[in-house]
Motif scaffolding. Structure first.
Motif, PDB file in Angstrom:
ATOM      1  N   GLN A 135       0.790  -1.222   0.000  1.00  0.00           N
ATOM      2  CA  GLN A 135       0.000   0.000   0.000  1.00  0.00           C
ATOM      3  C   GLN A 135       0.829   1.283   0.000  1.00  0.00           C
ATOM      4  N   ALA A 136       1.895   1.333   0.812  1.00  0.00           N
ATOM      5  CA  ALA A 136       2.657   2.587   0.933  1.00  0.00           C
ATOM      6  C   ALA A 136       3.694   2.765  -0.168  1.00  0.00           C
ATOM      7  N   LEU A 137       4.358   1.680  -0.569  1.00  0.00           N
ATOM      8  CA  LEU A 137       5.414   1.800  -1.571  1.00  0.00           C
ATOM      9  C   LEU A 137       4.918   2.392  -2.888  1.00  0.00           C
ATOM     10  N   PRO A 138       3.747   1.988  -3.396  1.00  0.00           N
ATOM     11  CA  PRO A 138       3.274   2.622  -4.642  1.00  0.00           C
ATOM     12  C   PRO A 138       3.139   4.141  -4.517  1.00  0.00           C
ATOM     13  N   ILE A 139       2.777   4.639  -3.337  1.00  0.00           N
ATOM     14  CA  ILE A 139       2.666   6.084  -3.125  1.00  0.00           C
ATOM     15  C   ILE A 139       4.043   6.728  -3.172  1.00  0.00           C
ATOM     16  N   VAL A 140       5.028   6.066  -2.554  1.00  0.00           N
ATOM     17  CA  VAL A 140       6.394   6.589  -2.557  1.00  0.00           C
ATOM     18  C   VAL A 140       6.954   6.602  -3.980  1.00  0.00           C
ATOM     19  N   LEU A 141       6.666   5.568  -4.748  1.00  0.00           N
ATOM     20  CA  LEU A 141       7.152   5.512  -6.127  1.00  0.00           C
ATOM     21  C   LEU A 141       6.540   6.628  -6.970  1.00  0.00           C
ATOM     22  N   ALA A 142       5.242   6.876  -6.785  1.00  0.00           N
ATOM     23  CA  ALA A 142       4.592   7.971  -7.503  1.00  0.00           C
ATOM     24  C   ALA A 142       5.176   9.315  -7.076  1.00  0.00           C
ATOM     25  N   PHE A 143       5.492   9.438  -5.789  1.00  0.00           N
ATOM     26  CA  PHE A 143       6.117  10.659  -5.268  1.00  0.00           C
ATOM     27  C   PHE A 143       7.481  10.884  -5.930  1.00  0.00           C
ATOM     28  N   ALA A 144       8.270   9.816  -6.046  1.00  0.00           N
ATOM     29  CA  ALA A 144       9.596   9.929  -6.652  1.00  0.00           C
ATOM     30  C   ALA A 144       9.506  10.344  -8.119  1.00  0.00           C
ATOM     31  N   GLN A 145       8.500   9.845  -8.808  1.00  0.00           N
ATOM     32  CA  GLN A 145       8.325  10.221 -10.217  1.00  0.00           C
ATOM     33  C   GLN A 145       7.868  11.662 -10.348  1.00  0.00           C
ATOM     34  N   ALA A 146       7.039  12.117  -9.411  1.00  0.00           N
ATOM     35  CA  ALA A 146       6.554  13.497  -9.460  1.00  0.00           C
ATOM     36  C   ALA A 146       7.631  14.495  -9.050  1.00  0.00           C
ATOM     37  N   HIS A 147       8.606  14.027  -8.266  1.00  0.00           N
ATOM     38  CA  HIS A 147       9.687  14.899  -7.778  1.00  0.00           C
ATOM     39  C   HIS A 147      11.036  14.229  -8.081  1.00  0.00           C
ATOM     40  N   PRO A 148      11.481  14.326  -9.326  1.00  0.00           N
ATOM     41  CA  PRO A 148      12.673  13.592  -9.767  1.00  0.00           C
ATOM     42  C   PRO A 148      13.964  14.012  -9.083  1.00  0.00           C
ATOM     43  N   LEU A 149      13.976  15.154  -8.388  1.00  0.00           N
ATOM     44  CA  LEU A 149      15.193  15.572  -7.693  1.00  0.00           C
ATOM     45  C   LEU A 149      15.335  14.909  -6.322  1.00  0.00           C
ATOM     46  N   THR A 150      14.287  14.214  -5.868  1.00  0.00           N
ATOM     47  CA  THR A 150      14.363  13.512  -4.585  1.00  0.00           C
ATOM     48  C   THR A 150      14.984  12.131  -4.772  1.00  0.00           C
ATOM     49  N   ARG A 151      15.538  11.602  -3.681  1.00  0.00           N
ATOM     50  CA  ARG A 151      16.132  10.265  -3.693  1.00  0.00           C
ATOM     51  C   ARG A 151      15.585   9.490  -2.484  1.00  0.00           C
ATOM     52  N   PRO A 152      14.385   8.919  -2.604  1.00  0.00           N
ATOM     53  CA  PRO A 152      13.816   8.169  -1.490  1.00  0.00           C
ATOM     54  C   PRO A 152      14.664   6.937  -1.149  1.00  0.00           C
ATOM     55  N   HIS A 153      14.872   6.735   0.136  1.00  0.00           N
ATOM     56  CA  HIS A 153      15.574   5.552   0.650  1.00  0.00           C
ATOM     57  C   HIS A 153      14.572   4.823   1.536  1.00  0.00           C
ATOM     58  N   VAL A 154      14.049   3.687   1.046  1.00  0.00           N
ATOM     59  CA  VAL A 154      12.945   2.996   1.707  1.00  0.00           C
ATOM     60  C   VAL A 154      13.449   1.747   2.414  1.00  0.00           C
ATOM     61  N   SER A 155      13.053   1.594   3.663  1.00  0.00           N
ATOM     62  CA  SER A 155      13.344   0.367   4.410  1.00  0.00           C
ATOM     63  C   SER A 155      12.042  -0.180   4.980  1.00  0.00           C
ATOM     64  N   PHE A 156      12.051  -1.447   5.354  1.00  0.00           N
ATOM     65  CA  PHE A 156      10.849  -2.112   5.861  1.00  0.00           C
ATOM     66  C   PHE A 156      11.150  -2.767   7.207  1.00  0.00           C
ATOM     67  N   SER A 157      10.309  -2.502   8.183  1.00  0.00           N
ATOM     68  CA  SER A 157      10.437  -3.165   9.490  1.00  0.00           C
ATOM     69  C   SER A 157       9.125  -3.045  10.230  1.00  0.00           C
ATOM     70  N   ASP A 158       8.815  -4.038  11.047  1.00  0.00           N
ATOM     71  CA  ASP A 158       7.577  -4.015  11.815  1.00  0.00           C
ATOM     72  C   ASP A 158       7.797  -3.583  13.256  1.00  0.00           C
ATOM     73  N   ARG A 159       9.054  -3.457  13.674  1.00  0.00           N
ATOM     74  CA  ARG A 159       9.325  -2.988  15.036  1.00  0.00           C
ATOM     75  C   ARG A 159       9.204  -1.478  15.074  1.00  0.00           C
ATOM     76  N   PHE A 160       8.956  -0.937  16.275  1.00  0.00           N
ATOM     77  CA  PHE A 160       8.934   0.515  16.388  1.00  0.00           C
ATOM     78  C   PHE A 160      10.369   1.019  16.469  1.00  0.00           C
ATOM     79  N   ILE A 161      10.696   2.004  15.659  1.00  0.00           N
ATOM     80  CA  ILE A 161      12.031   2.589  15.679  1.00  0.00           C
ATOM     81  C   ILE A 161      11.935   4.047  16.095  1.00  0.00           C
ATOM     82  N   ASP A 162      13.016   4.568  16.627  1.00  0.00           N
ATOM     83  CA  ASP A 162      13.094   5.992  16.943  1.00  0.00           C
ATOM     84  C   ASP A 162      13.740   6.671  15.740  1.00  0.00           C
TER      85      ASP A 162
END
Length: 331
Positions: A135-162
């Motif tokens: 669900q979330a990754l497709p939104i991030v991919l569309a965001f990256a295409q709409a803003h080509p100067l950005t460089r999204p770095h995506v990670s996946f985890s189910d634990r809570f992180i700070d």
């Protein structure tokens, strides 16, 4: 945030933390900033030498800066021995205030620079494993295409992180703490909807349950926790918003939501899953919802971010995209 208001907050905070001595408080406000960056660096580094290396100064210069600051405040900020250095009680309070005020100043500066700027640069996002991929990754991919100067770095985890500790700009979480750290902004986007479902082939062979009691005659596909236990099922109570918990006979236990989907589609039994995970299967008919009157709300979906970075165009634009997109996808 206006610079003057930040200064006002700064002065009030310092007066609350370090009592005035002599004529020290009559100095020009700009004088009060002198040595604060050195003080914070020493407190974080733990020694004059380490702080001097970070600041590209000599240890002597760092020591003199701290001495002048202590003299100005009329308080010792550090306990010093030949082997170690630590903050005094006054130093600890002063350090906390300095960190907060410097963060506010940085945020104000970033806000001014960010006006009308194109989103650009690296932005780190951490997503829940299954929900993130589907669900979330497709939104991030569309965001990256709409803003080509950005460089999204995506990670996946189910634990809570700070995010502050791990340098992550934005996180998406299903579930999470009831109280969020003050360093984070957060936004509730909605709640999951949990439904009971099964494959048409299973229902054709075993019948369609009409009541909660009917589930005792069916095969269940349960969710296995890491400790070996099986998560109870959620049932809508008699009153609106009320939830009961219970179990049904479980033929198969799977420790992964996507694995539960695979088992259900294969006709192994009835299971309970969030609609975001099975929406496609419900639409193509490979799964059928049963007992809709027993469906319940599940965990909350929360978007969180580091407050000091929310004014950056790359972060604010991503927050807007995720807020709009995920609100539609959670139900």
């Amino acid at each position: 945030m206006e610079f003057d208001s930040v200064y006002g907050c700064f002065l009030r905070s310092l007066r609350n933390q370090i009592p005035a001595t002599g004529e020290a408080w009559l100095m020009h406000p700009s004088e009060r900033l002198k040595g604060l960056d050195v003080f914070v660096c020493v407190a974080d580094a733990g020694s004059f030498t380490a702080a001097a290396e970070r600041l590209h100064l000599t240890a002597s210069a760092v020591g003199k800066s701290i001495a002048r600051l202590e003299d100005r405040l009329g308080r010792r900020l550090f306990h010093r021995t030949t082997r170690r250095m630590s903050l005094t009680d006054a130093g600890t309070a002063f350090h906390k205030t300095c960190i907060e005020v410097m963060a506010n100043l940085e945020e104000a500066e970033v806000s001014l620079r960010a006006e009308d700027a194109e989103p650009s640069g690296r932005v780190r996002i951490d997503l829940p494993a299954a929900f993130g991929r589907l669900q979330a990754l497709p939104i991030v991919l569309a965001f990256a295409q709409a803003h080509p100067l950005t460089r999204p770095h995506v990670s996946f985890s189910d634990r809570f992180i700070d995010p502050v500790d791990e340098g992550v700009d934005v996180i998406v979480r299903i579930g999470g703490p009831d109280i969020w750290p003050i360093t984070l902004g957060h936004r509730l986007l909605g709640n999951e909807r949990h439904v009971f479902c099964a494959a048409p082939t299973y229902l054709a062979a075993h019948g369609v349950p009409a009541t909660r009691r009917d589930l005792d005659m069916h095969r269940g596909i349960g969710y296995g926790r890491a400790d070996g236990s099986v998560s109870p099922w959620r049932f809508a109570g008699e009153r609106a918003g009320e939830v009961d918990y219970g179990t049904i006979p479980t033929q198969l236990v799977v420790g992964d939501g996507e694995g539960q989907v695979t088992a259900a589609v294969a006709g192994c039994g009835i299971t309970q899953l969030p609609t975001w995970l099975i929406r496609g299967h419900l639409e193509d008919g490979s799964l059928v919802e049963v007992l809709p009157h027993l469906a319940t709300e599940g965990l909350a979906l929360t978007l969180a971010w580091i407050k000091s970075r929310e004014a950056l165009p790359k972060v604010s634009a991503l927050l807007e995209a995720l807020t709009h997109g995920l609100t539609l996808r959670i139900r």
